[in-house]
Design a protein around this motif. Structure first.
Motif, PDB file in Angstrom:
ATOM      1  N   GLU A 140     -31.616 -44.277  34.795  1.00 47.34           N
ATOM      2  CA  GLU A 140     -31.005 -45.041  33.817  1.00 47.34           C
ATOM      3  C   GLU A 140     -30.141 -43.918  32.707  1.00 47.34           C
ATOM      4  O   GLU A 140     -30.905 -43.322  32.185  1.00 47.34           O
ATOM      5  N   LEU A 155     -37.028 -46.674  45.473  1.00 42.09           N
ATOM      6  CA  LEU A 155     -36.261 -47.474  44.842  1.00 42.09           C
ATOM      7  C   LEU A 155     -37.378 -48.119  43.526  1.00 42.09           C
ATOM      8  O   LEU A 155     -37.390 -49.423  42.905  1.00 42.09           O
ATOM      9  N   LEU A 187     -31.753 -46.697  38.556  1.00 45.47           N
ATOM     10  CA  LEU A 187     -31.045 -47.534  37.722  1.00 45.47           C
ATOM     11  C   LEU A 187     -29.864 -47.124  37.217  1.00 45.47           C
ATOM     12  O   LEU A 187     -29.038 -47.890  36.629  1.00 45.47           O
ATOM     13  N   TYR A 236     -21.045 -60.134  42.310  1.00 47.80           N
ATOM     14  CA  TYR A 236     -21.077 -60.949  41.156  1.00 47.80           C
ATOM     15  C   TYR A 236     -19.916 -60.318  39.965  1.00 47.80           C
ATOM     16  O   TYR A 236     -19.814 -60.975  39.284  1.00 47.80           O
ATOM     17  N   LEU A 282     -26.302 -53.829  32.574  1.00 49.37           N
ATOM     18  CA  LEU A 282     -26.886 -52.763  33.417  1.00 49.37           C
ATOM     19  C   LEU A 282     -28.373 -52.259  32.945  1.00 49.37           C
ATOM     20  O   LEU A 282     -29.100 -51.443  33.536  1.00 49.37           O
ATOM     21  N   MET A 311     -32.464 -54.335  33.632  1.00 51.21           N
ATOM     22  CA  MET A 311     -33.305 -54.201  34.737  1.00 51.21           C
ATOM     23  C   MET A 311     -34.384 -53.155  34.424  1.00 51.21           C
ATOM     24  O   MET A 311     -35.812 -53.319  34.237  1.00 51.21           O
ATOM     25  N   GLY A 312     -33.955 -52.050  33.451  1.00 46.87           N
ATOM     26  CA  GLY A 312     -34.872 -51.083  32.989  1.00 46.87           C
ATOM     27  C   GLY A 312     -35.508 -51.645  32.011  1.00 46.87           C
ATOM     28  O   GLY A 312     -36.728 -51.022  31.842  1.00 46.87           O
ATOM     29  N   PHE A 338     -38.447 -53.520  33.520  1.00 44.47           N
ATOM     30  CA  PHE A 338     -39.473 -52.603  33.987  1.00 44.47           C
ATOM     31  C   PHE A 338     -40.395 -52.148  32.940  1.00 44.47           C
ATOM     32  O   PHE A 338     -41.480 -52.164  33.131  1.00 44.47           O
ATOM     33  N   THR A 339     -39.559 -51.687  31.941  1.00 47.32           N
ATOM     34  CA  THR A 339     -40.504 -50.973  30.667  1.00 47.32           C
ATOM     35  C   THR A 339     -41.492 -52.023  30.264  1.00 47.32           C
ATOM     36  O   THR A 339     -42.626 -51.866  29.989  1.00 47.32           O
ATOM     37  N   LEU A 385     -44.403 -52.469  32.461  1.00 48.30           N
ATOM     38  CA  LEU A 385     -45.269 -51.294  32.491  1.00 48.30           C
ATOM     39  C   LEU A 385     -46.149 -51.368  31.096  1.00 48.30           C
ATOM     40  O   LEU A 385     -47.082 -50.880  31.008  1.00 48.30           O
ATOM     41  N   GLY A 387     -25.973 -65.490  39.236  1.00 49.79           N
ATOM     42  CA  GLY A 387     -26.060 -64.235  39.811  1.00 49.79           C
ATOM     43  C   GLY A 387     -27.108 -63.435  39.400  1.00 49.79           C
ATOM     44  O   GLY A 387     -27.850 -62.569  40.129  1.00 49.79           O
ATOM     45  N   GLU A 436     -30.487 -63.636  41.177  1.00 48.38           N
ATOM     46  CA  GLU A 436     -30.625 -62.865  42.537  1.00 48.38           C
ATOM     47  C   GLU A 436     -30.480 -61.468  42.196  1.00 48.38           C
ATOM     48  O   GLU A 436     -31.280 -60.598  43.021  1.00 48.38           O
ATOM     49  N   ILE A 437     -29.770 -60.733  41.365  1.00 48.71           N
ATOM     50  CA  ILE A 437     -29.492 -59.383  40.980  1.00 48.71           C
ATOM     51  C   ILE A 437     -31.199 -58.915  40.677  1.00 48.71           C
ATOM     52  O   ILE A 437     -31.540 -57.698  41.208  1.00 48.71           O
ATOM     53  N   THR A 466     -33.920 -59.347  43.793  1.00 51.16           N
ATOM     54  CA  THR A 466     -33.660 -58.360  44.742  1.00 51.16           C
ATOM     55  C   THR A 466     -34.162 -57.074  44.184  1.00 51.16           C
ATOM     56  O   THR A 466     -35.070 -56.489  45.171  1.00 51.16           O
ATOM     57  N   GLN A 467     -34.155 -56.595  43.031  1.00 53.87           N
ATOM     58  CA  GLN A 467     -34.718 -55.467  42.807  1.00 53.87           C
ATOM     59  C   GLN A 467     -35.938 -55.269  42.566  1.00 53.87           C
ATOM     60  O   GLN A 467     -36.826 -54.171  42.998  1.00 53.87           O
ATOM     61  N   ARG A 499     -38.145 -57.141  44.433  1.00 56.58           N
ATOM     62  CA  ARG A 499     -38.493 -57.083  45.622  1.00 56.58           C
ATOM     63  C   ARG A 499     -38.679 -55.608  46.208  1.00 56.58           C
ATOM     64  O   ARG A 499     -39.720 -55.327  46.832  1.00 56.58           O
ATOM     65  N   TYR A 500     -37.370 -54.924  46.449  1.00 59.42           N
ATOM     66  CA  TYR A 500     -37.628 -53.499  46.747  1.00 59.42           C
ATOM     67  C   TYR A 500     -38.370 -52.767  46.083  1.00 59.42           C
ATOM     68  O   TYR A 500     -38.894 -51.608  46.508  1.00 59.42           O
ATOM     69  N   SER A 501     -38.623 -52.834  44.983  1.00 56.17           N
ATOM     70  CA  SER A 501     -39.814 -52.093  44.054  1.00 56.17           C
ATOM     71  C   SER A 501     -41.072 -52.461  44.324  1.00 56.17           C
ATOM     72  O   SER A 501     -41.978 -51.908  43.680  1.00 56.17           O
ATOM     73  N   ARG A 502     -41.343 -53.608  45.051  1.00 54.50           N
ATOM     74  CA  ARG A 502     -42.439 -54.194  45.139  1.00 54.50           C
ATOM     75  C   ARG A 502     -43.114 -54.337  43.787  1.00 54.50           C
ATOM     76  O   ARG A 502     -44.600 -54.458  43.731  1.00 54.50           O
TER      77      ARG A 502
END
Lengths: 305, 305
Positions: free
Chosen positions: A39, A63, A69, A105, B69, B72-73, B76-77, B80, B94, B97-98, B101-102, B104-107
């Motif tokens: 980011e 990822l 990001l 989107y 944008l 998401m960061g 995550f922060t 954490l 949307g 979903e956005i 999705t993220q 999911r891929y970062s588990r």
């Protein structure tokens, strides 16, 4: 010829003390590669007055948010600035879905073509190659699929010894000499013997980016004798158990890899937000591998020919 | 009681000249709301030493990258840092979903619950309400579904006139007086007549965030007489045709809305990267609506009671 790594961010998962999430630019012989794109990477590039128009290949190690990001914002900016050249993105599975979902989107259809290249788990593979540079994946050990990247210059042409260049030599004959060929006359007699007019080629330089990863010796063989190694050092030794648990490395472990691989120089990064002062990280590594540097925002590390 | 808007970013689609993408914090009576969350918002908060632990509601106007944008960061922060309290996200379709999705891929499975609230197109609706504050959507006109947000304090309690407070009055009687009630004796006779012991309530303050939007008079009625209006002013008048084409506003148009709505103060933001010096934007608006301010990173705009 250029071979330079520019640090845009070297923070661990949490940005802290002005340190930004992982992002780097790698410039090799006027090719511009981006490695990870945390980011704020585009703002960092603006601050450092770095153009992103020449970046055609972006390699994302994994990822976790602190490594990708900033990518979506960079793509939107490239689109708004009407980029037209193709952009190649290299990532483990998921990045294509993440990006296309967001484009959908926002009802954006980028002004340029995005070409996704999927990395595979535990695979060591050349994923980019042209006449001067190759990029190979390095299998790393982390909580999710993660790859490092090994940049290598291809073997170079011999250099012409200008002090010995004969008058009247043709351009195509010089090109042949650079390739190591002798030049013959029409009757088959030798005209210019290669070794009389050439110097050995300059050496081919190399750089490996290894983040994020637990300490693992299996990468040593792949990065043996390279010029520059960026290895994550999220923690100092006092947090070794935390490093083991989170599949990160300590500074001592990073330095051990550098020593075992006999690299020329070590760059440390991905520092945990718990460290305001990074001196202990640096000192810990130095005790094992002296030619070490902390990767700080704005640093440019040049590898000499 | 607090009523304050803090600007984290006021740039248009492209960050420029140190200006960051759209993001604000709105603090009303110790409730912390975030409005839009452009890339780098969490770093801006760190820089300004603003805690994000108390933010429980984040309102995203629309899904253009410069408005979300950084979310998401930030999530995550928060994860954490082991946030536990629920986080409410308000957005057009949307965003769920956005984000998922993220994740999911970062588990990643966040340490806290994310509750998505979907906004509807062209709807004027109260989407948040508690005993002190309400938030209502403002239908905006932009390239994709987009809403502004109108923050209003609820009507307040009457104030006790401490100079007239009788000795021996009970706490529950004071509470009744604040609600405007008279206090009666057991036999039905009046004990404390409300008007003798109270002052009128302080007035209820209001703030509207309108970005991104083309000039449209239909919002005037909804924001009539509010205290503070943030209205986008992507362009100056010289680019009016560009504003029309991209469904943005000029400074003159933003000021016209402020004047028609008879607001107390106007804040301008979402400035195009073509303007290094914003003075023309400010001067253009001032000619129509004098009580105007450019929203700059780090600005705190307080609405007095």
């Amino acid at each position: 010829m250029s071979f330079k790594v520019t640090i845009l961010g070297s923070s661990g998962a949490l940005p802290a003390y002005g340190r930004h999430p992982s992002a780097q630019l790698v410039e090799i012989q006027n090719r511009y590669f981006m490695v990870d794109c945390g980011e704020g990477a585009q703002m960092q590039m603006m601050r450092l007055e770095i153009s992103y128009h020449r970046i055609n290949h972006i390699f994302i190690s994994h990822l976790h948010g602190d490594h990708y990001l900033g990518l979506m914002g960079l793509l939107f900016t490239m689109h708004l600035q009407r980029r037209t050249s193709d952009l190649h993105l290299y990532s483990h599975r998921g990045l294509d879905e993440i990006i296309t979902t967001q484009l959908r989107y926002s009802r954006s259809s980028p002004s340029f073509k995005i070409i996704f290249h999927r990395l595979e788990k535990d695979e060591r593979k050349i994923i980019f190659e042209d006449d001067a540079v190759s990029v190979e994946t390095i299998p790393l050990h982390h909580k999710i699929r993660c790859s490092g990247f090994l940049f290598r210059e291809k073997p170079k042409l011999k250099r012409i010894d200008k002090t010995k260049l004969p008058a009247g030599i043709l351009i195509n004959q010089i090109a042949s000499l650079k390739k190591g060929e002798d030049i013959f006359q029409e009757n088959g007699d030798i005209l210019y013997k290669n070794e009389n007019y050439t110097l050995p080629p300059k050496r081919s330089r190399s750089y490996a980016y290894c983040s994020d990863t637990a300490f693992q010796k299996r990468i040593v063989e792949q990065i043996k004798n390279i010029d520059l190694l960026y290895h994550e050092a999220t923690f100092a030794n006092d947090e070794e158990s935390k490093a083991n648990e989170t599949l990160h490395s300590t500074a001592e472990q990073a330095a051990t890899i550098a020593k075992l691989a006999n690299v020329n120089k070590l760059l440390l990064g991905h520092f945990s937000a718990r460290y305001k002062d990074l001196t202990p990280i640096l000192e810990e590594a130095k005790r094992i591998f002296p030619n070490v540097q902390l990767a700080m925002e704005g640093d440019e590390i040049t590898v000499q020919e």
